[in-house]
Write an enzyme that holds these catalytic residues in place. Structure first.
Site, PDB file in Angstrom:
ATOM      1  N   GLY A  77       0.809  -1.218   0.000  1.00  0.00           N
ATOM      2  CA  GLY A  77       0.000   0.000   0.000  1.00  0.00           C
ATOM      3  C   GLY A  77       0.841   1.267   0.000  1.00  0.00           C
ATOM      4  NE  ARG A  94      11.308  -3.235   2.347  1.00  0.00           N
ATOM      5  CZ  ARG A  94      10.171  -3.417   3.017  1.00  0.00           C
ATOM      6  NH1 ARG A  94      10.096  -3.245   4.322  1.00  0.00           N
ATOM      7  NH2 ARG A  94       9.077  -3.738   2.367  1.00  0.00           N
ATOM      8  CG  ASP A 153       1.314  -8.451   6.937  1.00  0.00           C
ATOM      9  OD1 ASP A 153       0.837  -9.016   7.929  1.00  0.00           O
ATOM     10  OD2 ASP A 153       1.483  -7.224   6.868  1.00  0.00           O
TER      11      ASP A 153
HETATM   12  P1  AMP Z   1       2.832  -2.605   7.939  1.00  0.00           P
HETATM   13  O1  AMP Z   1       2.370  -1.991   9.201  1.00  0.00           O
HETATM   14  O2  AMP Z   1       3.985  -1.874   7.324  1.00  0.00           O
HETATM   15  O3  AMP Z   1       3.121  -4.050   8.029  1.00  0.00           O
HETATM   16  O4  AMP Z   1       1.633  -2.402   6.906  1.00  0.00           O
HETATM   17  C1  AMP Z   1       0.432  -3.142   6.943  1.00  0.00           C
HETATM   18  C2  AMP Z   1      -0.391  -2.868   5.707  1.00  0.00           C
HETATM   19  O5  AMP Z   1      -0.837  -1.512   5.672  1.00  0.00           O
HETATM   20  C3  AMP Z   1       0.372  -3.091   4.399  1.00  0.00           C
HETATM   21  O6  AMP Z   1      -0.527  -3.632   3.462  1.00  0.00           O
HETATM   22  C4  AMP Z   1       0.783  -1.698   4.028  1.00  0.00           C
HETATM   23  O7  AMP Z   1       1.000  -1.567   2.637  1.00  0.00           O
HETATM   24  C5  AMP Z   1      -0.421  -0.877   4.470  1.00  0.00           C
HETATM   25  N1  AMP Z   1      -0.042   0.507   4.745  1.00  0.00           N
HETATM   26  C6  AMP Z   1       0.698   0.951   5.782  1.00  0.00           C
HETATM   27  N2  AMP Z   1       0.832   2.298   5.718  1.00  0.00           N
HETATM   28  C7  AMP Z   1       0.171   2.728   4.627  1.00  0.00           C
HETATM   29  C8  AMP Z   1      -0.052   4.003   4.019  1.00  0.00           C
HETATM   30  N3  AMP Z   1       0.456   5.107   4.532  1.00  0.00           N
HETATM   31  N4  AMP Z   1      -0.796   4.046   2.898  1.00  0.00           N
HETATM   32  C9  AMP Z   1      -1.293   2.907   2.363  1.00  0.00           C
HETATM   33  N5  AMP Z   1      -1.139   1.685   2.888  1.00  0.00           N
HETATM   34  C10 AMP Z   1      -0.402   1.584   3.994  1.00  0.00           C
HETATM   35 MG    MG Z   2       4.318  -4.849   6.581  1.00  0.00          MG
END
Ligand code: AMP
Ligand code: MG
Length: 473
Positions: A73, A157, A233
């Protein structure tokens, strides 16, 4: 399992830090010399020749609950590159704008979490722990809206791949029967080619992932690292640490330590990491049932046998690193008791995890006071020291040599929470990268004591408030 996507160019990008040595490994050193081109590429304005950026789909269990549609995302895979060792690496931007998987999010990142990931992932790399790497950090020049408006950033990354347990969960749940097989074949070929030739490649692949992940979590435990958000994930197939959000290093030893502000039940506490390892790999096992055997019961039996090995395999890795931490290279069956007794005493006296092992080696070469002070001069610790010294003497190696072998595995400098916060505060709110760059430099040599960096060794004094971390969203 992916969709074409494009970055949203940043309005006035600034390159805050670039990893020259990693760029060299990636055969990108010519790029490293051209700062303005680096800014264009790593802020998402220029697409390199041959690159078709994509956002990947994945699912995942978040805090135990299944979410079928996650995906990149706020990340964008620019492409793959072969490094100087002939290994294939993914290059990904994080925070470069919305993708088809952004749902209600803005696809962007705040600068603080970008710099945090840069610092901690590179520190993990130096500590010899498998991890994604940081190539560049950009300040975008625009603010992102979080609880408050914050300066935005883009992180570049580098990973062995971005295939996650959640990628398998996505393929398994999709209506496309062949997707899971294609993903497994691709993963075998990319990460564990040796498993392709055995009788049951998918079972061997699963065992190989379990082995890498067990080793990884044992590594984390051995340096007091708490990942903080071990959702499926956020667990790679390659065995690299990924997604540095609310992670942090433990100061005082307390197995129940949790830093993440959203982990209310302590699901991802320090002591729970090995349990979650098995839980997550069980989710991976479920997706492989159709591949492992045509008879479902037989597949479950075979996968369960591998799952049951995770804990003993993990314990072996853990024991082996804990032995080295206390200067033992031979194996004795009582070592586990010796280590457990030490950990219990550390817990009782809330002893700093990192300093404890450094001061133990000092005790072998004359300075016994430092370690005794950590344990408030308790006689129980003196008794433990006597047992330990007896055990060390069985190694038949000089105390000096043992002390230096301990110092080679026990870091003195870790990303101390207050130092990380100080560095981020200055970088994000005062436009001052100096504290960040200094800390980053110190962390490049974590094992060698430098007198003038004394304040970087220690945890924060009198911390009565629990340190809290936040997901980088
Ligand atoms: P994470 O906390 O990095 O593991 O993210 C969990 C999910 O939320 C993943 O699918 C990310 O791509 C999505 N996500 C986190 N932050 C954002 C954002 N600012 N905009 C869109 N999607 C996000
Ligand atoms: Mg993640």
């Amino acid at each position: 399992m992916c969709k074409k996507s494009y970055a949203t160019p940043a309005p006035s990008p600034e390159l805050l830090i670039f990893n020259n040595s990693l760029a060299e490994e990636l055969n990108l050193s010519s790029l490293a010399k051209d700062r303005s081109r680096c800014i264009e590429i790593f802020s998402g304005s220029e697409i390199l020749q041959g690159s078709q950026p994509i956002a990947q789909a994945y699912a995942g269990h978040q805090f135990g609950h299944f979410n079928p549609t996650l995906g990149d995302g706020r990340a964008l895979l620019l492409g793959e590159i072969v490094n100087t060792n002939g290994e294939l690496k993914d290059i990904q931007l994080k925070g470069s704008g919305p993708t088809p998987f952004s749902r209600r999010g803005d696809g962007k990142s705040a600068l603080g979490p970008v710099l945090r990931e840069y610092l901690i992932s590179e520190s993990m790399y130096v500590l010899g722990i498998p991890t994604t790497r940081a190539l560049a950090a950009i300040k975008t020049g625009e603010n992102v809206q979080r609880e408050q408006e914050l300066p935005g950033g883009v992180m570049t990354r580098v990973a062995s791949s971005h295939i996650r347990v959640g990628s398998f969960e996505y393929a398994y749940k999709s209506k496309n029967q062949s997707l899971i097989r294609d993903l497994a074949d691709y993963s075998i070929n990319r990460h564990f080619p040796e498993t392709a030739a055995v009788e049951n490649p998918y079972l061997a692949f699963f065992a190989a992932v379990c082995n890498e992940q067990a080793s990884l979590v044992a590594n984390w435990m051995s340096i007091g690292f708490i990942h903080g958000v071990m959702n499926t994930d956020n667990m790679t197939i390659s065995g690299e640490t990924i997604d540095y959000g609310p992670c942090a290093f433990m100061d005082a030893y307390d197995p129940s330590t949790v830093f993440s502000s959203i982990d209310n039940n302590g699901r991802y506490s320090y002591e729970n990491q090995p349990k979650i390892l098995t839980w997550n790999l069980t989710r991976l096992a479920e997706t492989l049932i159709p591949l492992v055997h045509k008879d479902q019961n037989e597949a479950i039996k075979l996968l369960t046998e591998v799952l049951q090995l995770i804990r003993p395999v993990y314990t072996n890795y853990w024991l082996s690193s804990m032995r080295s931490k206390i200067g033992l290279s031979k194996e004795d069956q009582d070592d586990i008791n010796l280590i457990s007794q030490l950990l219990n005493l550390m817990k009782t006296y809330k002893v700093d995890f990192t300093l404890c092992f450094r001061y133990l080696s000092k005790a072998l070469v004359g300075d016994i006071k430092s370690i005794k002070n950590l344990f408030k001069n308790d006689i129980a610790f003196d008794n433990w020291m006597t047992l330990w010294k007896e055990r060390v003497s069985q190694e038949s190696i000089s105390d000096e040599k043992i002390a230096s072998s301990m110092n080679a595995v026990n870091p003195l400098y870790i990303p101390r929470n207050h130092k990380v916060e100080e560095a981020l505060e200055a970088a994000v709110f005062e436009n001052n990268m100096k504290p960040f760059l200094k800390l980053h430099d110190i962390l490049k040599n974590p094992y060698n004591e430098v007198k003038e960096f004394h304040e970087y060794e220690k945890p924060v004094k009198n911390s009565s408030v629990r340190y809290k971390t936040f997901c980088g969203t």
